[in-house]
Design an enzyme around this catalytic site. Structure first.
Site, short mmCIF file in Angstrom:
data_model
loop_
_atom_site.label_atom_id
_atom_site.label_comp_id
_atom_site.label_asym_id
_atom_site.label_seq_id
_atom_site.Cartn_x
_atom_site.Cartn_y
_atom_site.Cartn_z
CD GLN A 26 23.68 -7.19 77.37
OE1 GLN A 26 24.24 -8.03 78.07
NE2 GLN A 26 22.74 -6.39 77.86
CD1 TRP A 80 26.41 -12.21 68.16
CD2 TRP A 80 28.16 -13.38 67.41
NE1 TRP A 80 26.28 -12.35 66.81
CE2 TRP A 80 27.34 -13.07 66.32
CE3 TRP A 80 29.33 -14.11 67.17
CZ2 TRP A 80 27.64 -13.45 65.03
CZ3 TRP A 80 29.62 -14.49 65.88
CH2 TRP A 80 28.77 -14.17 64.82
CG ASN A 81 29.00 -8.37 65.51
OD1 ASN A 81 29.84 -7.47 65.62
ND2 ASN A 81 28.46 -8.69 64.37
CB ILE A 82 32.16 -6.02 70.62
CG1 ILE A 82 32.02 -7.06 71.74
CG2 ILE A 82 32.45 -4.64 71.20
CD1 ILE A 82 30.92 -6.81 72.73
N PRO A 83 31.45 -4.88 67.59
CG PRO A 83 33.08 -5.12 65.91
CD PRO A 83 32.41 -5.86 67.03
CB VAL A 84 26.94 -5.31 65.14
CG1 VAL A 84 25.45 -5.11 65.06
CG2 VAL A 84 27.51 -5.54 63.75
CE1 TYR A 120 17.48 -0.55 74.01
CE2 TYR A 120 19.28 0.25 75.38
CZ TYR A 120 18.08 -0.42 75.25
OH TYR A 120 17.47 -0.94 76.36
CG HIS A 164 20.59 -10.69 60.23
ND1 HIS A 164 20.71 -9.69 61.17
CD2 HIS A 164 21.58 -11.57 60.52
CE1 HIS A 164 21.71 -9.97 61.99
NE2 HIS A 164 22.26 -11.10 61.62
CE1 TYR A 175 17.42 -29.21 43.73
CE2 TYR A 175 15.13 -29.55 44.32
CZ TYR A 175 16.28 -29.98 43.69
OH TYR A 175 16.28 -31.17 43.02
C1 LIG Z 1 19.17 -3.93 71.68
C2 LIG Z 1 20.51 -3.87 72.37
C3 LIG Z 1 21.31 -2.69 71.85
C4 LIG Z 1 20.24 -3.72 73.85
O1 LIG Z 1 21.46 -3.70 74.52
P1 LIG Z 1 21.52 -3.93 76.10
O2 LIG Z 1 22.93 -3.84 76.50
O3 LIG Z 1 20.77 -5.17 76.43
O4 LIG Z 1 20.69 -2.69 76.62
P2 LIG Z 1 20.53 -2.16 78.12
O5 LIG Z 1 19.11 -1.77 78.30
O6 LIG Z 1 21.10 -3.15 79.07
O7 LIG Z 1 21.38 -0.81 78.20
C5 LIG Z 1 22.47 -0.52 77.41
C6 LIG Z 1 22.95 0.88 77.75
O8 LIG Z 1 21.89 1.81 77.69
C7 LIG Z 1 21.78 2.50 78.93
N1 LIG Z 1 20.38 2.70 79.27
C8 LIG Z 1 19.40 1.77 79.32
N2 LIG Z 1 18.25 2.35 79.69
C9 LIG Z 1 18.50 3.67 79.86
C10 LIG Z 1 17.73 4.78 80.25
N3 LIG Z 1 16.43 4.67 80.52
N4 LIG Z 1 18.34 5.98 80.31
C11 LIG Z 1 19.64 6.12 80.05
N5 LIG Z 1 20.44 5.11 79.69
C12 LIG Z 1 19.89 3.88 79.59
C13 LIG Z 1 22.43 1.57 79.94
O9 LIG Z 1 22.91 2.29 81.05
C14 LIG Z 1 23.53 0.96 79.16
O10 LIG Z 1 24.61 1.86 79.11
P3 LIG Z 1 26.14 1.37 79.06
O11 LIG Z 1 26.29 0.59 77.77
O12 LIG Z 1 26.92 2.63 79.04
O13 LIG Z 1 26.34 0.51 80.25
C15 LIG Z 1 21.33 -5.19 72.16
O14 LIG Z 1 20.57 -6.29 72.53
C16 LIG Z 1 21.78 -5.36 70.74
O15 LIG Z 1 22.83 -4.89 70.38
N6 LIG Z 1 20.98 -6.06 69.92
C17 LIG Z 1 21.21 -6.23 68.50
C18 LIG Z 1 22.42 -7.01 68.26
C19 LIG Z 1 22.52 -7.44 66.85
O16 LIG Z 1 21.61 -7.36 66.07
N7 LIG Z 1 23.66 -7.90 66.46
C20 LIG Z 1 23.86 -8.38 65.15
C21 LIG Z 1 25.01 -9.26 65.17
S1 LIG Z 1 25.16 -10.16 63.69
#
Ligand SMILES: CC(C)(COP(=O)(O)OP(=O)(O)OC[C@H]1O[C@@H](n2cnc3c(N)ncnc32)[C@H](O)[C@@H]1OP(=O)(O)O)[C@@H](O)C(=O)NCCC(=O)NCCS
Length: 476
Positions: free
Chosen positions: A366, A368-372, A381, A406, A468
């Site tokens: 949640q 480390w990489n805010i844009p993604v 999601y 990835h 390799y």
């Molecule tokens: C999968 C992922 C999106 C889950 O995110 P999370 O923050 O753990 O998800 P949560 O279930 O806590 O909820 C996130 C949001 O959805 C909302 N939400 C969750 N369940 C809900 C429901 N049943 N109804 C309505 N809204 C809901 C939450 O209120 C929250 O909203 P907010 O952001 O406005 O506060 C996150 O783990 C992620 O980004 N993973 C991939 C990251 C990635 O691959 N990065 C690559 C970097 S190189």
């Protein structure tokens, strides 16, 4: 370095000295304290007591928590041990840093620049998305046809460069990673662009405004509110200028009116620019001098399947790999994105949050990489959750998509499909469950660090070993 006169001294100043808790301060003076006269003028009895009821600092009951000195000691030890490693490396390999070699990582043939050509071609996809949206806004294209055109465009963004990379021999793996990363970013941006414009049309339709009515009035403004002065409203946002601002802005989520910073701060910009150049050089130097020889030396234990040596090599690689990853984080998320944002006066600088304090794997992803992460939440999601999908299914789908990208960014440039990156990303789901179920606080934080420090070099070694074997051993 450590704060002068840290907590122990302050505690002594703040807390009453002498005996047990709650005793009046008069009777708690130390052995050397001067005797004070009694209130009635009689000579005072000297108080020779020097002990009181108290815990040792390092026992948790003492409530002591200032470990700044220990942290500084860790830093000093880290610098000293790395200085030794640095010297050992220099003595063993000599100077391996070669800036000219970096160019050869991008170019095989000086007359053929396939990566750059692909990046230039990427403009076509952006313009195709803009023109599709323009026609959707005027109503000359149905929503259904618009969706089909956008889908074809988005799929082409991913497939076309991948096919070129697989077919053209003059493209280097590093050049291919660069090109595919640009196309992946473009894919995510145009996906967001399409979604936001669609939401604007839905809102416009809900308010009963005809498609050809041009710029919306105050109430019909996009993003759900009246744009700030100088802001645009749908469909006035569908211009080349707006599109290219979004394409270069350090975000993957489209908005009609991004928050803007009032001016370009020159000193801030110069500092970030200096950091950007310095850390880039450092990254290249560390990879050439430290990482490459360590990886090369790991091939033999892998070939011989010598497990104890493999683990030793893995732990050896973990140190430079992790250091390089940390420097990359700072270079990219702090220095480079801030340089782009400052130049473009892009106001939202939340590119990362305090992932280093993660006590759960979920918290790490949640923060480390805010844009993604923002893109995943907004365009993948939450729409899935809205359609009634369960939280775990939606999370698994997001990690599946992330694992795909990835793998796409590693396998296609290496022209080798091994799924190590895919599995590494998918392993985050059981790992997240395990850490949140069995580990708390500092143990959870240590588990997250361990997964980062050990997990990445495992994937690196797997790919390098397979590359390799495929490219060099087969030919011998
Ligand atoms: C999968 C992922 C999106 C889950 O995110 P999370 O923050 O753990 O998800 P949560 O279930 O806590 O909820 C996130 C949001 O959805 C909302 N939400 C969750 N369940 C809900 C429901 N049943 N109804 C309505 N809204 C809901 C939450 O209120 C929250 O909203 P907010 O952001 O406005 O506060 C996150 O783990 C992620 O980004 N993973 C991939 C990251 C990635 O691959 N990065 C690559 C970097 S190189």
């Amino acid at each position: 370095m450590a704060e002068r006169g840290g907590a122990p001294r302050r505690r002594r100043q703040e807390e009453p000295r002498g005996g047990g808790r709650g005793e009046p301060s008069q009777s708690r003076r130390g052995a050397g304290d001067a005797a004070q006269p009694e209130p009635d003028g009689a000579p005072a009895t000297p108080d020779f007591r020097c002990h009181r009821l108290q815990d040792s600092l390092l026992s948790s009951a003492s409530g002591y928590s200032n470990y700044r000195g220990i942290l500084n000691w860790c830093v000093v030890m880290l610098v000293l041990s790395n200085a030794r490693l640095f010297l050992e490396n220099l003595i063993k390999y000599g100077i391996l840093v070669d800036p000219i070699q970096v160019i050869s990582l991008f170019l095989k043939d000086p007359y053929s620049w396939p990566s750059l050509c692909l990046v230039i071609v990427a403009n076509v996809f952006a313009l195709a998305a803009l023109h599709t949206e323009k026609r959707l806004a005027t109503g000359s294209l149905s929503e259904r046809s618009g969706t089909v055109l956008h889908t074809i465009n988005l799929l082409t963004i991913l497939c076309f460069p991948a096919l070129v990379v697989l077919a053209v021999n003059s493209i280097t793996p590093v050049g291919a990673v660069f090109t595919l990363a640009v196309h992946t970013i473009l894919f995510l941006k145009l996906f967001s662009f399409k979604d936001v414009n669609k939401w604007c049309r839905e809102r416009r339709r809900a308010k009963g405004v005809p498609a050809h009515s041009g710029a919306a009035s105050g109430l019909q403004r996009a993003n759900g509110d009246v744009p700030p002065s100088g802001g645009v409203s749908y469909p006035a946002n569908l211009t080349y200028r707006d599109m290219y601002y979004f394409l270069f802005a350090p975000t993957l989520c489209y908005e009609l009116n991004f928050p803007r910073s009032p001016r370009i701060r020159k000193r801030f910009l110069l500092r970030r620019l200096f950091e950007m150049l310095f850390f880039l050089q450092l990254l290249v130097g560390l990879i050439q001098q430290w990482m490459v020889p360590t990886i090369q030396n790991s091939m033999k234990p892998f070939r011989d399947m010598d497990y104890s040596r493999i683990i030793e090599r893995l732990l050896k690689l973990a140190v430079p790999n992790h250091l390089i990853w940390l420097i990359f984080f700072y270079w990219f998320f702090h220095s480079s994105l801030n340089v782009i944002a400052e130049v473009m006066q892009f106001g939202d600088r939340e590119f990362y949050r305090d992932w280093w304090n993660s006590e759960t794997v979920t918290y790490f992803w949640q923060n480390w990489n805010i844009p993604v992460h923002k893109w995943c939440l907004r365009h993948f999601y939450k729409p899935m959750i809205k359609r009634g999908m369960g939280k775990w299914t939606a999370q698994t789908a997001v990690f599946l998509a992330s694992a795909f990208f990835h793998e796409y960014l590693v396998s296609v440039p290496l022209k080798m499909f091994r799924l190590w990156a895919f599995m590494g990303m998918m392993a985050q789901i059981p790992l997240a469950w395990f850490v949140s179920r069995f580990l708390r606080g500092n143990y959870g934080n240590a588990a997250v660090w361990m997964s980062l420090i050990i997990g990445q070099p495992i994937a690196v070694l797997m790919y390098v070993h397979d590359y390799y074997v495929l490219n060099y051993e087969g030919r011998q």
